[in-house]
Motif scaffolding. Sequence first.
Motif, PDB file in Angstrom:
ATOM      1  N   ASP A 205       0.847  -1.194   0.000  1.00  0.00           N
ATOM      2  CA  ASP A 205       0.000   0.000   0.000  1.00  0.00           C
ATOM      3  C   ASP A 205       0.884   1.247   0.000  1.00  0.00           C
ATOM      4  N   ARG A 206       1.953   1.205   0.807  1.00  0.00           N
ATOM      5  CA  ARG A 206       2.947   2.270   0.801  1.00  0.00           C
ATOM      6  C   ARG A 206       4.340   1.650   0.938  1.00  0.00           C
ATOM      7  N   VAL A 207       5.324   2.395   0.457  1.00  0.00           N
ATOM      8  CA  VAL A 207       6.711   1.929   0.473  1.00  0.00           C
ATOM      9  C   VAL A 207       7.601   3.017   1.062  1.00  0.00           C
ATOM     10  N   ALA A 208       8.510   2.616   1.957  1.00  0.00           N
ATOM     11  CA  ALA A 208       9.574   3.501   2.432  1.00  0.00           C
ATOM     12  C   ALA A 208      10.856   3.079   1.734  1.00  0.00           C
ATOM     13  N   VAL A 209      11.406   3.955   0.907  1.00  0.00           N
ATOM     14  CA  VAL A 209      12.649   3.669   0.200  1.00  0.00           C
ATOM     15  C   VAL A 209      13.802   4.190   1.050  1.00  0.00           C
ATOM     16  N   MET A 210      14.775   3.313   1.333  1.00  0.00           N
ATOM     17  CA  MET A 210      15.872   3.670   2.221  1.00  0.00           C
ATOM     18  C   MET A 210      17.213   3.581   1.501  1.00  0.00           C
ATOM     19  N   SER A 211      18.138   4.437   1.913  1.00  0.00           N
ATOM     20  CA  SER A 211      19.488   4.456   1.352  1.00  0.00           C
ATOM     21  C   SER A 211      20.449   4.986   2.404  1.00  0.00           C
ATOM     22  N   ASP A 212      21.508   4.240   2.671  1.00  0.00           N
ATOM     23  CA  ASP A 212      22.543   4.678   3.612  1.00  0.00           C
ATOM     24  C   ASP A 212      21.968   5.093   4.960  1.00  0.00           C
ATOM     25  N   GLY A 213      20.940   4.385   5.406  1.00  0.00           N
ATOM     26  CA  GLY A 213      20.353   4.658   6.710  1.00  0.00           C
ATOM     27  C   GLY A 213      19.320   5.755   6.736  1.00  0.00           C
ATOM     28  N   TRP A 214      19.079   6.394   5.598  1.00  0.00           N
ATOM     29  CA  TRP A 214      18.089   7.472   5.506  1.00  0.00           C
ATOM     30  C   TRP A 214      16.825   6.969   4.826  1.00  0.00           C
ATOM     31  N   VAL A 215      15.686   7.446   5.294  1.00  0.00           N
ATOM     32  CA  VAL A 215      14.430   7.219   4.587  1.00  0.00           C
ATOM     33  C   VAL A 215      14.327   8.296   3.515  1.00  0.00           C
ATOM     34  N   GLU A 216      14.503   7.893   2.268  1.00  0.00           N
ATOM     35  CA  GLU A 216      14.520   8.849   1.158  1.00  0.00           C
ATOM     36  C   GLU A 216      13.118   9.333   0.804  1.00  0.00           C
ATOM     37  N   GLN A 217      12.147   8.423   0.822  1.00  0.00           N
ATOM     38  CA  GLN A 217      10.785   8.795   0.430  1.00  0.00           C
ATOM     39  C   GLN A 217       9.814   7.728   0.917  1.00  0.00           C
ATOM     40  N   ILE A 218       8.627   8.161   1.307  1.00  0.00           N
ATOM     41  CA  ILE A 218       7.540   7.251   1.640  1.00  0.00           C
ATOM     42  C   ILE A 218       6.335   7.633   0.788  1.00  0.00           C
ATOM     43  N   GLY A 219       5.743   6.659   0.138  1.00  0.00           N
ATOM     44  CA  GLY A 219       4.573   6.937  -0.686  1.00  0.00           C
ATOM     45  C   GLY A 219       3.988   5.657  -1.243  1.00  0.00           C
ATOM     46  N   THR A 220       2.907   5.800  -1.985  1.00  0.00           N
ATOM     47  CA  THR A 220       2.319   4.655  -2.660  1.00  0.00           C
ATOM     48  C   THR A 220       3.267   4.200  -3.765  1.00  0.00           C
ATOM     49  N   PRO A 221       3.106   2.968  -4.245  1.00  0.00           N
ATOM     50  CA  PRO A 221       3.951   2.534  -5.368  1.00  0.00           C
ATOM     51  C   PRO A 221       3.878   3.485  -6.556  1.00  0.00           C
ATOM     52  N   GLU A 222       2.691   4.006  -6.844  1.00  0.00           N
ATOM     53  CA  GLU A 222       2.541   4.934  -7.964  1.00  0.00           C
ATOM     54  C   GLU A 222       3.318   6.230  -7.715  1.00  0.00           C
ATOM     55  N   GLU A 223       3.274   6.717  -6.481  1.00  0.00           N
ATOM     56  CA  GLU A 223       3.966   7.974  -6.163  1.00  0.00           C
ATOM     57  C   GLU A 223       5.480   7.831  -6.283  1.00  0.00           C
ATOM     58  N   ILE A 224       6.034   6.761  -5.726  1.00  0.00           N
ATOM     59  CA  ILE A 224       7.488   6.656  -5.756  1.00  0.00           C
ATOM     60  C   ILE A 224       7.992   6.316  -7.150  1.00  0.00           C
ATOM     61  N   TYR A 225       7.153   5.688  -7.975  1.00  0.00           N
ATOM     62  CA  TYR A 225       7.586   5.368  -9.337  1.00  0.00           C
ATOM     63  C   TYR A 225       7.487   6.583 -10.256  1.00  0.00           C
ATOM     64  N   HIS A 226       6.359   7.284 -10.192  1.00  0.00           N
ATOM     65  CA  HIS A 226       6.135   8.396 -11.118  1.00  0.00           C
ATOM     66  C   HIS A 226       6.604   9.742 -10.584  1.00  0.00           C
ATOM     67  N   ARG A 227       6.692   9.901  -9.231  1.00  0.00           N
ATOM     68  CA  ARG A 227       7.060  11.195  -8.661  1.00  0.00           C
ATOM     69  C   ARG A 227       8.113  11.020  -7.566  1.00  0.00           C
ATOM     70  N   PRO A 228       9.268  10.475  -7.911  1.00  0.00           N
ATOM     71  CA  PRO A 228      10.327  10.307  -6.908  1.00  0.00           C
ATOM     72  C   PRO A 228      10.833  11.658  -6.427  1.00  0.00           C
ATOM     73  N   THR A 229      11.211  11.723  -5.164  1.00  0.00           N
ATOM     74  CA  THR A 229      11.683  12.993  -4.604  1.00  0.00           C
ATOM     75  C   THR A 229      13.192  13.115  -4.602  1.00  0.00           C
ATOM     76  N   THR A 230      13.915  12.042  -4.917  1.00  0.00           N
ATOM     77  CA  THR A 230      15.374  12.100  -5.008  1.00  0.00           C
ATOM     78  C   THR A 230      15.837  11.294  -6.218  1.00  0.00           C
TER      79      THR A 230
END
Length: 361
Positions: A205-230
């Motif tokens: 339903d939602r995904v938290a994408v993590m990198s190097d210990g940081w939460v880069e973005q949290i959103g629905t699959p559609e949001e992180i695929y089409h509107r990534p913040t980093t």
Amino acid sequence: MEGDEVIQLRGVAKHFGAAVAVHEASFGIRRGEFFSMLGPSGCGKTTTLRMIAGFESPTAGQILLEGVDVSRTPPYRRNVNTVFQQYALFPHMTVAENVAFGLKSRKVGGSEITARVAEMLDVVRMADFAARKPAQLSGGQQQRVALARALVNRPAALLLDEPLAALDLKLRQAMQLELKRIQRDTGGTFVFVTHDQQEALTMSDRVAVMSDGWVEQIGTPEEIYHRPTTAFVAGFIGEANLLSGLAGDGRLLMVRPERIRLERRPPAAPDAGIGGTVQEIIFRGSTTHVSLASTAGPIVANITDGAALGDMRPGAEVWAVWEASAAYPVPATRDADDLDDAEPDDPHRTDATDPSNGELP
């Protein structure tokens, strides 16, 4: 409880000596949600799950379970259950006995145990295997039993640490759908850790994408695929063309390969595009993968109609063209102000800032 969140992390960090495994993470996981933590090895996702489970204590911050601070509460006193890659079924017990084990440990009445075990075996579609031993089951069947054993205790949340990783590709894909069905049928809160992007997109339903210990973005699959913040999220979630010099303000322009078409002439308004030189053409069955070199950086196009390429060969000068709506600007580097601009209305997003003060072990 704010937003009916079963789990809340408030400024949670984890240090191992001088190394920072998780930086200040603040987000909530909602009741009845399938929530995934996604990222490469060493990003901090499993450490975060272990802190929620109680197997690790946070160096800083609070973890709340159903509104109660459990940051220093041992695992056996938290109303969560964890399923690991190794299912750890008792080999001498039957399927039904494995599922009933936790209930017996809690001194639940015999008739209730029988009813709850039967109900849960129906949910995971293992009722016909109740009398079998684990050695008589396939990997996928063993996983269902492990899920039933965890869910029969009715935890506030079920924590899953890459439980599909040991399965072969086809079984893993089938179990993705089964796991989502089980979550939907039980109405439970599932917290799932994975490094597999497709897995997270399929189930969550939602995904938290993590990198190097940081939460880069949290959103629905559609949001992180089409509107990534980093740029990291854009590049980690599927394939992405990150083009420089086209977005302004030092940002990169993201265009997904499936949104690009190749033409011999410059695009007509309102489409956008850039000229490039064909480097490689690879047939992949349902798509043809074409790579280009351009002044904005390397470009990849996934063409579904191979016939549209005609006699195109490496070395050909072409235009990579896309609809204006297919492009999305992302910051070239992780920056809290850029994230605020990109996603101002998401109260569950964790701002990401410069990670240079610590690295993962």
